[in-house]
Structures are given as structure tokens and as C-alpha cells.
Scaffold this motif. Structure first.
Motif, PDB file in Angstrom:
ATOM      1  N   ASP A  39      29.014   7.516  33.876  1.00  0.00           N
ATOM      2  CA  ASP A  39      29.882   7.322  35.048  1.00  0.00           C
ATOM      3  C   ASP A  39      29.122   7.639  36.326  1.00  0.00           C
ATOM      4  OD1 ASP A  39      31.992   6.599  33.465  1.00  0.00           O
ATOM      5  OD2 ASP A  39      32.834   8.631  33.357  1.00  0.00           O
ATOM      6  N   GLU A  40      28.009   8.344  36.178  1.00  0.00           N
ATOM      7  CA  GLU A  40      27.214   8.736  37.350  1.00  0.00           C
ATOM      8  C   GLU A  40      26.051   7.765  37.538  1.00  0.00           C
ATOM      9  OE1 GLU A  40      26.255  12.977  37.599  1.00  0.00           O
ATOM     10  OE2 GLU A  40      27.684  13.281  35.944  1.00  0.00           O
ATOM     11  N   ALA A  41      26.017   7.133  38.697  1.00  0.00           N
ATOM     12  CA  ALA A  41      24.995   6.127  38.991  1.00  0.00           C
ATOM     13  C   ALA A  41      23.579   6.699  38.916  1.00  0.00           C
ATOM     14  CB  ALA A  41      25.246   5.522  40.372  1.00  0.00           C
ATOM     15  N   ILE A  42      23.409   7.947  39.344  1.00  0.00           N
ATOM     16  CA  ILE A  42      22.070   8.557  39.350  1.00  0.00           C
ATOM     17  C   ILE A  42      21.519   8.677  37.930  1.00  0.00           C
ATOM     18  CG2 ILE A  42      22.945  10.942  39.403  1.00  0.00           C
ATOM     19  CD1 ILE A  42      19.768   9.636  41.204  1.00  0.00           C
ATOM     20  N   LYS A  43      22.419   8.969  36.956  1.00  0.00           N
ATOM     21  CA  LYS A  43      21.969   9.073  35.561  1.00  0.00           C
ATOM     22  C   LYS A  43      21.553   7.705  35.026  1.00  0.00           C
ATOM     23  CE  LYS A  43      24.469  13.279  34.292  1.00  0.00           C
ATOM     24  NZ  LYS A  43      25.576  13.858  33.497  1.00  0.00           N
ATOM     25  N   ASN A  44      22.285   6.672  35.420  1.00  0.00           N
ATOM     26  CA  ASN A  44      21.903   5.312  35.019  1.00  0.00           C
ATOM     27  C   ASN A  44      20.580   4.910  35.657  1.00  0.00           C
ATOM     28  OD1 ASN A  44      24.221   4.898  33.434  1.00  0.00           O
ATOM     29  ND2 ASN A  44      25.429   4.335  35.236  1.00  0.00           N
ATOM     30  N   MET A  45      20.383   5.350  36.906  1.00  0.00           N
ATOM     31  CA  MET A  45      19.125   5.066  37.596  1.00  0.00           C
ATOM     32  C   MET A  45      17.956   5.754  36.880  1.00  0.00           C
ATOM     33  SD  MET A  45      18.505   5.321  41.702  1.00  0.00           S
ATOM     34  CE  MET A  45      17.195   4.437  42.542  1.00  0.00           C
ATOM     35  N   ASP A  46      18.199   6.988  36.444  1.00  0.00           N
ATOM     36  CA  ASP A  46      17.175   7.728  35.686  1.00  0.00           C
ATOM     37  C   ASP A  46      16.815   6.979  34.398  1.00  0.00           C
ATOM     38  OD1 ASP A  46      17.139   9.696  37.575  1.00  0.00           O
ATOM     39  OD2 ASP A  46      18.355  11.135  36.435  1.00  0.00           O
ATOM     40  N   GLU A  47      17.846   6.506  33.680  1.00  0.00           N
ATOM     41  CA  GLU A  47      17.617   5.790  32.414  1.00  0.00           C
ATOM     42  C   GLU A  47      16.822   4.496  32.643  1.00  0.00           C
ATOM     43  OE1 GLU A  47      18.122   6.448  29.089  1.00  0.00           O
ATOM     44  OE2 GLU A  47      18.421   8.438  29.964  1.00  0.00           O
ATOM     45  N   ILE A  48      17.175   3.781  33.718  1.00  0.00           N
ATOM     46  CA  ILE A  48      16.449   2.536  34.046  1.00  0.00           C
ATOM     47  C   ILE A  48      14.987   2.867  34.332  1.00  0.00           C
ATOM     48  CG2 ILE A  48      16.226   0.689  35.781  1.00  0.00           C
ATOM     49  CD1 ILE A  48      19.352   0.807  36.022  1.00  0.00           C
ATOM     50  N   GLY A  49      14.761   3.968  35.072  1.00  0.00           N
ATOM     51  CA  GLY A  49      13.392   4.397  35.388  1.00  0.00           C
ATOM     52  C   GLY A  49      12.596   4.706  34.128  1.00  0.00           C
ATOM     53  N   LYS A  50      13.234   5.400  33.172  1.00  0.00           N
ATOM     54  CA  LYS A  50      12.552   5.745  31.905  1.00  0.00           C
ATOM     55  C   LYS A  50      12.248   4.485  31.094  1.00  0.00           C
ATOM     56  CE  LYS A  50      14.844  10.232  31.566  1.00  0.00           C
ATOM     57  NZ  LYS A  50      16.060  10.873  31.038  1.00  0.00           N
ATOM     58  N   LYS A  51      13.234   3.577  31.005  1.00  0.00           N
ATOM     59  CA  LYS A  51      13.041   2.343  30.227  1.00  0.00           C
ATOM     60  C   LYS A  51      11.903   1.497  30.793  1.00  0.00           C
ATOM     61  CE  LYS A  51      16.478   2.435  27.147  1.00  0.00           C
ATOM     62  NZ  LYS A  51      16.280   2.309  25.704  1.00  0.00           N
ATOM     63  N   ARG A  52      11.761   1.505  32.120  1.00  0.00           N
ATOM     64  CA  ARG A  52      10.731   0.683  32.765  1.00  0.00           C
ATOM     65  C   ARG A  52       9.425   1.445  33.022  1.00  0.00           C
ATOM     66  NH1 ARG A  52      12.330  -4.246  34.971  1.00  0.00           N
ATOM     67  NH2 ARG A  52      13.874  -5.119  33.545  1.00  0.00           N
ATOM     68  N   GLY A  53       9.387   2.709  32.612  1.00  0.00           N
ATOM     69  CA  GLY A  53       8.159   3.501  32.803  1.00  0.00           C
ATOM     70  C   GLY A  53       7.860   3.800  34.255  1.00  0.00           C
ATOM     71  N   ALA A  54       8.912   3.881  35.080  1.00  0.00           N
ATOM     72  CA  ALA A  54       8.722   4.180  36.508  1.00  0.00           C
ATOM     73  C   ALA A  54       8.737   5.701  36.691  1.00  0.00           C
ATOM     74  CB  ALA A  54       9.823   3.522  37.332  1.00  0.00           C
ATOM     75  N   MET A  55       7.615   6.313  36.301  1.00  0.00           N
ATOM     76  CA  MET A  55       7.534   7.781  36.318  1.00  0.00           C
ATOM     77  C   MET A  55       6.338   8.219  37.162  1.00  0.00           C
ATOM     78  SD  MET A  55       9.968   8.199  33.972  1.00  0.00           S
ATOM     79  CE  MET A  55       9.909   9.778  33.144  1.00  0.00           C
ATOM     80  N   ILE A  56       6.454   9.426  37.665  1.00  0.00           N
ATOM     81  CA  ILE A  56       5.296  10.023  38.339  1.00  0.00           C
ATOM     82  C   ILE A  56       4.886  11.263  37.542  1.00  0.00           C
ATOM     83  CG2 ILE A  56       5.617   9.142  40.682  1.00  0.00           C
ATOM     84  CD1 ILE A  56       7.322  11.490  41.365  1.00  0.00           C
ATOM     85  N   SER A  57       3.775  11.880  37.921  1.00  0.00           N
ATOM     86  CA  SER A  57       3.261  13.010  37.151  1.00  0.00           C
ATOM     87  C   SER A  57       4.320  14.109  37.007  1.00  0.00           C
ATOM     88  CB  SER A  57       2.007  13.587  37.833  1.00  0.00           C
ATOM     89  OG  SER A  57       2.298  13.905  39.164  1.00  0.00           O
ATOM     90  N   GLY A  58       4.364  14.690  35.846  1.00  0.00           N
ATOM     91  CA  GLY A  58       5.337  15.744  35.580  1.00  0.00           C
ATOM     92  C   GLY A  58       6.635  15.189  35.007  1.00  0.00           C
ATOM     93  N   GLY A  59       6.632  13.875  34.696  1.00  0.00           N
ATOM     94  CA  GLY A  59       7.810  13.275  34.069  1.00  0.00           C
ATOM     95  C   GLY A  59       8.964  13.006  35.023  1.00  0.00           C
ATOM     96  N   GLU A  60       8.694  13.085  36.334  1.00  0.00           N
ATOM     97  CA  GLU A  60       9.748  12.801  37.315  1.00  0.00           C
ATOM     98  C   GLU A  60       9.931  11.287  37.463  1.00  0.00           C
ATOM     99  OE1 GLU A  60      11.487  15.107  39.534  1.00  0.00           O
ATOM    100  OE2 GLU A  60      10.831  16.511  37.974  1.00  0.00           O
ATOM    101  N   ILE A  61      11.143  10.873  37.819  1.00  0.00           N
ATOM    102  CA  ILE A  61      11.416   9.449  38.055  1.00  0.00           C
ATOM    103  C   ILE A  61      10.878   9.049  39.426  1.00  0.00           C
ATOM    104  CG2 ILE A  61      13.241   7.688  38.298  1.00  0.00           C
ATOM    105  CD1 ILE A  61      13.125   8.776  35.477  1.00  0.00           C
ATOM    106  N   ASP A  62      10.213   7.907  39.480  1.00  0.00           N
ATOM    107  CA  ASP A  62       9.740   7.354  40.759  1.00  0.00           C
ATOM    108  C   ASP A  62      10.874   6.496  41.329  1.00  0.00           C
ATOM    109  OD1 ASP A  62       8.542   6.006  42.839  1.00  0.00           O
ATOM    110  OD2 ASP A  62       6.668   5.599  41.763  1.00  0.00           O
TER     111      ASP A  62
END
Length: 280
Positions: free
Chosen positions: A232-255
Motif C-alpha cells: 500500500d506504500e508507494a515507497i516500498k514498491n519503489m524499493d522493490e522496483i529498484g531491487k528488481k532492476r538492480g538500481a543500487m548504490i554501494s551499501g545496498g541502498e536504492i538509487d
């Protein structure tokens, strides 16, 4: 998310268009089929003063067919015809001549009775910036834009463009939208790229788009980004999309900037599916 973007030369543009109306037989107004209401300048009805008008719903390949059909039904009136088009591919453009003939039948009959064989209609093209006006004019002119000479009463800044459809088009500056009293109008224009990303906070914009898609088009969002479930939270969906697409920065943070750019590009390119952000 407040979007304030109000260019100051709107009054001058309105005045120029109003003065030029007496030189044309009809008006072609271009809108974005995904945001039919938001991409319409509310002043056009008043400015056009009952002139015969064709409303072109551009980018109809990116909108939901049934919603576009509902808009066509909603907006069609005695002196207004509504057509869906794609100004890049030219799809639907051939229907304009027929619609114009219907709108100007009385004038054509009158001229034919006077013995005129070849009738050339003059048409003004209007629309907010970035809605596809230039693409339309290039398509109509077969990518060979040329002045057809200054007509009486037409300043040199106005350009008459010949087409092979017995039509001369008058190009006008983009009719600029007024202040966005409705935040949603500003968001819709930003989602579709009518407002430049450079002046936007694109991470917040992408989050707003996810909110809208998870509510209105959840299956499209899940399918495109291979999400099993949506939060229900858009930010969590954004995080999941980032993980699925490998949009990460060092330390496992979402870009988030990368996710936002990708999401907006894919939405605008139709990769998330045919989406209509406004319904009649």
C-alpha cells in the motif's frame, strides 16, 4: 507537491491568437490522449468563440482505447469533431480532411455555387507546449515546412504552411496553461513530460506516479516490474522496483534517482502499458 510554472507572456499569446481567428475557417486543437482534460487550456473555448474546431487526441497509441472513445463521445458537439491520432506515425491524420469538410459544409456549398472548384481552407493550429503540435505540422506538410507568403493582416511572425490536403495551416505559439489551481493537472503534465524534468523533483514525481499506478493500474505495474504483490506504500514498491532492476548504490541502498528516471521513461514510452490518467 506544488508545481508553479507560469510563463509571463501568456496574455500576449492569447491576444495574438484572438486577432488571428478572423483569418481562419477553423481551428485544430491538439491534446494528449492520456490526459485529455489536463492538456486542454481552459481558455481555448473562450478564445475560439464558436469557430468550427477539430480536437486531435494525440498519442492515442499510449492511452486506453475504451477511455479514449469515451472522451470522443464526451467532447463531440455540433461544431466540434474529435479524432484520435498519432502525430509521429501519422495514424488517423487522413481523417482530418473529412471532418473539416463536415464542419465547413455550408461554406464549401456556398463557394461551389459561385463556381469555385478548388477550395483551400485556412486552419489555425493550437495546443499547449510539448503536446505534439510541431510533429503534427511536419506530418501535414510532409516534413517540408514552407511559408506560403504573408497574407493581408498577417504579421511576419505568423507562418502559413501548405499541405497537400487543400489546407493551409497557421502555426501559433504554444498556448500556455494558466496557474495550476488543481495540483493533479500539474502532476499529469509532469508525468507525461509536458513540463521539463529539469525543473522537477523527479524522485517525488516518480513516487506520485507509482501511487497512481498502484491504485488504477496495479496489474500493469506488477507485470512490468515482476512484482508478486504490491504494498500500500508507494515507497516500498519503489524499493522493490529498484531491487528488481538492480538500481543500487554501494551499501545496498536504492538509487532513487535512477529508479525515477527509468520509471518515467518507461511510462512515457508506453512500456508499462496503455494508460489513461484521466477519464471523462
Amino acid at each position: 507537491m506544488a508545481i508553479n510554472w507560469f510563463p509571463g507572456h501568456m496574455a500576449k499569446t492569447r491576444r495574438e491568437i484572438k486577432e488571428s481567428l478572423k483569418l481562419v475557417d477553423a481551428v485544430i486543437e491538439i491534446r494528449d490522449a492520456r490526459i485529455v482534460k489536463s492538456s486542454a487550456n481552459p481558455d481555448v473555448d473562450e478564445i475560439c468563440e464558436g469557430k468550427p474546431r477539430i480536437i486531435l487526441l494525440n498519442k492515442s497509441d499510449l492511452s486506453e482505447k475504451k477511455v479514449t472513445n469515451s472522451w470522443i463521445e464526451e467532447l463531440t458537439k455540433d461544431n466540434i469533431k474529435v479524432l484520435e491520432v498519432n502525430c509521429i506515425t501519422g495514424e488517423g491524420i487522413k481523417n482530418i480532411r473529412g471532418a473539416l469538410n463536415e464542419l465547413l459544409k455550408e461554406k464549401h456549398d456556398r463557394l461551389k455555387n459561385k463556381g469555385l472548384v478548388k477550395i483551400v481552407d485556412r486552419v489555425m493550429v493550437v495546443g499547449i507546449p510539448n503536446v505534439g503540435k510541431s510533429s503534427f505540422i511536419n506530418k501535414m506538410a510532409k516534413n517540408n515546412i514552407a511559408k506560403t507568403g504573408d497574407k493581408p493582416g498577417v504579421t511576419k511572425s505568423k507562418q502559413w504552411i501548405k499541405t497537400n490536403q487543400n489546407m493551409e495551416l497557421m502555426d501559433t505559439p504554444g498556448i500556455l496553461w494558466p496557474k495550476f489551481e488543481d495540483e493533479l493537472v500539474g502532476l499529469n503534465l509532469a508525468f507525461t513530460g509536458a513540463i521539463k524534468d529539469e525543473i522537477m523533483d523527479i524522485e517525488t514525481l516518480a513516487l506520485k506516479l507509482i501511487e497512481l499506478l498502484q491504485r488504477e493500474y496495479p496489474e500493469n505495474l506488477k507485470e512490468r516490474y515482476k512484482l508478486k504483490e504490491l504494498s500500500d506504500e508507494a515507497i516500498k514498491n519503489m524499493d522493490e522496483i529498484g531491487k528488481k532492476r538492480g538500481a543500487m548504490i554501494s551499501g545496498g541502498e536504492i538509487d532513487y534517482n535512477r529508479v525515477a528516471t527509468m520509471l518515467l521513461d518507461e511510462f512515457r514510452g508506453g512500456k508499462i502499458g496503455k494508460i489513461s490518467l484521466e477519464k471523462p
